[in-house]
Enzyme design. Structure first.
Site, short mmCIF file in Angstrom:
data_model
loop_
_atom_site.label_atom_id
_atom_site.label_comp_id
_atom_site.label_asym_id
_atom_site.label_seq_id
_atom_site.Cartn_x
_atom_site.Cartn_y
_atom_site.Cartn_z
N HIS A 71 46.44 39.00 42.75
CA HIS A 71 47.20 39.57 43.87
C HIS A 71 47.14 38.67 45.10
CE1 HIS A 71 46.92 43.37 41.58
NE2 HIS A 71 47.85 43.86 42.39
N CYS A 92 41.73 36.65 42.80
CA CYS A 92 42.44 37.80 42.25
C CYS A 92 43.91 37.40 42.22
CB CYS A 92 42.23 39.04 43.14
SG CYS A 92 43.29 40.46 42.74
N CYS A 128 44.88 39.10 35.11
CA CYS A 128 44.05 39.93 35.99
C CYS A 128 42.64 39.37 35.92
CB CYS A 128 44.10 41.38 35.52
SG CYS A 128 42.98 42.50 36.39
N ASP A 158 48.71 42.94 33.84
CA ASP A 158 47.87 43.06 35.04
C ASP A 158 47.75 44.53 35.41
OD1 ASP A 158 46.36 42.13 37.32
OD2 ASP A 158 48.12 42.50 38.56
N SER A 159 46.80 44.80 36.29
CA SER A 159 46.63 46.17 36.76
C SER A 159 47.82 46.62 37.61
CB SER A 159 45.35 46.29 37.58
OG SER A 159 45.42 45.46 38.73
N GLU A 217 50.12 46.26 46.62
CA GLU A 217 50.87 47.12 45.71
C GLU A 217 51.89 47.96 46.46
OE1 GLU A 217 50.72 47.70 42.29
OE2 GLU A 217 49.42 45.96 42.04
#
Length: 268
Positions: free
Chosen positions: A183, A181, A71, A8-9, A149
């Protein structure tokens, strides 16, 4: 036992890893976070495709038996190319769960909270076209990923920004929201605080891991066991912080796993 790569990012894919550890704890995992470049959702399609390919090639070189592109943005922009280039191993992507959302919605109005890149992708547009009888309220969650993040998933700033993003969805009368997403499942508590318990929240982590399980079974590499495999956390920015975030965000008990953290600046 298999070695599974999860990419993932940043920390979003930990929601997928969390589900994988719940369903398939006996395997070994490499979690690769490209945190130095997060978020991906505001970058160009060409950059996302190139970087995603590079990171998946790195995971393949580590000996991974399967790779989960955890992602939504990378899946939308790069999954076809990755599968073409790494055709010898299963590549499992993630995409917004708009089909299950459409099935679960009572009034046919569904909000889709995702990154700008995901919402504008050809893959997502084609997916929407298969469901003409449902109204989808598309909303880019700009600014949410950096806050998650930074460990602020339940912070006041995140709550305020999230309220702004959810307002058009709420005003449209949506009874279901797609967390588009990886996240965003970490915002469940904040969303419930803003909208209450009656709203349906859809993410696809369970379906993604079930697909991984099917692929492993087809390879003869899935074995039911009571053991816990190892987890290697790799970050392009801060491996110890990634490990700490995993402990804070994930529901899985990581103590039973042999854990290693590693900083890798170049994935060539």
């Amino acid at each position: 036992m298999a070695l599974i790569g999860v990419f993932d990012s940043g920390v979003g894919g930990l929601s997928i890893l969390d589900e994988a550890l719940r369903q398939l704890p006996e395997h070994d995992y490499i979690y690769l976070a490209d945190s130095i470049n997060a978020p991906y959702g505001e970058k160009s399609s060409d950059w996302i495709a190139s970087r995603s390919m590079e990171l998946c090639q790195y995971l393949a070189a580590q000996g991974c038996d399967a790779i989960m592109v955890a992602c939504n943005t990378a899946t939308a922009e790069a999954i076809a190319h990755i599968r073409n280039q790494l055709s010898n191993i299963p590549i499992i992507g993630v995409e917004p769960g708009i089909k299950p959302a459409a099935m679960q919605s009572t009034n046919g109005i569904v909000g889709v909270l995702a990154t700008e890149a995901t919402l504008k992708s050809d893959k997502f547009t084609a997916l929407l076209a298969t469901l003409p009888n449902c109204q989808f309220i598309k909303q880019a969650g700009a600014g949410l990923v950096p806050l998650i993040e930074a460990g602020q998933a339940n912070g006041e700033e995140t709550l305020e920004l999230l309220a702004e993003h959810l307002e058009p969805i709420q005003d449209a009368g949506a009874d279901t929201i797609v967390l588009g997403c990886t996240h965003y499942p970490f915002l469940r508590k904040a969303i419930r605080k803003l909208l209450g318990d009656s709203i349906n929240l859809i993410d696809t982590s369970d379906a993604v891991v079930r697909q991984l399980k099917r692929k492993l079974e087809a390879q003869g590499k899935h074995l039911d066991a009571d053991t816990c495999g190892s987890i290697r956390f790799i970050s392009s920015k801060d491996a110890e912080m990634l490990h700490q975030m995993a402990q804070e965000l994930m529901q899985s008990d990581l103590d039973g796993h042999n854990i290693e953290s590693q900083l890798v600046n170049s994935f060539k």
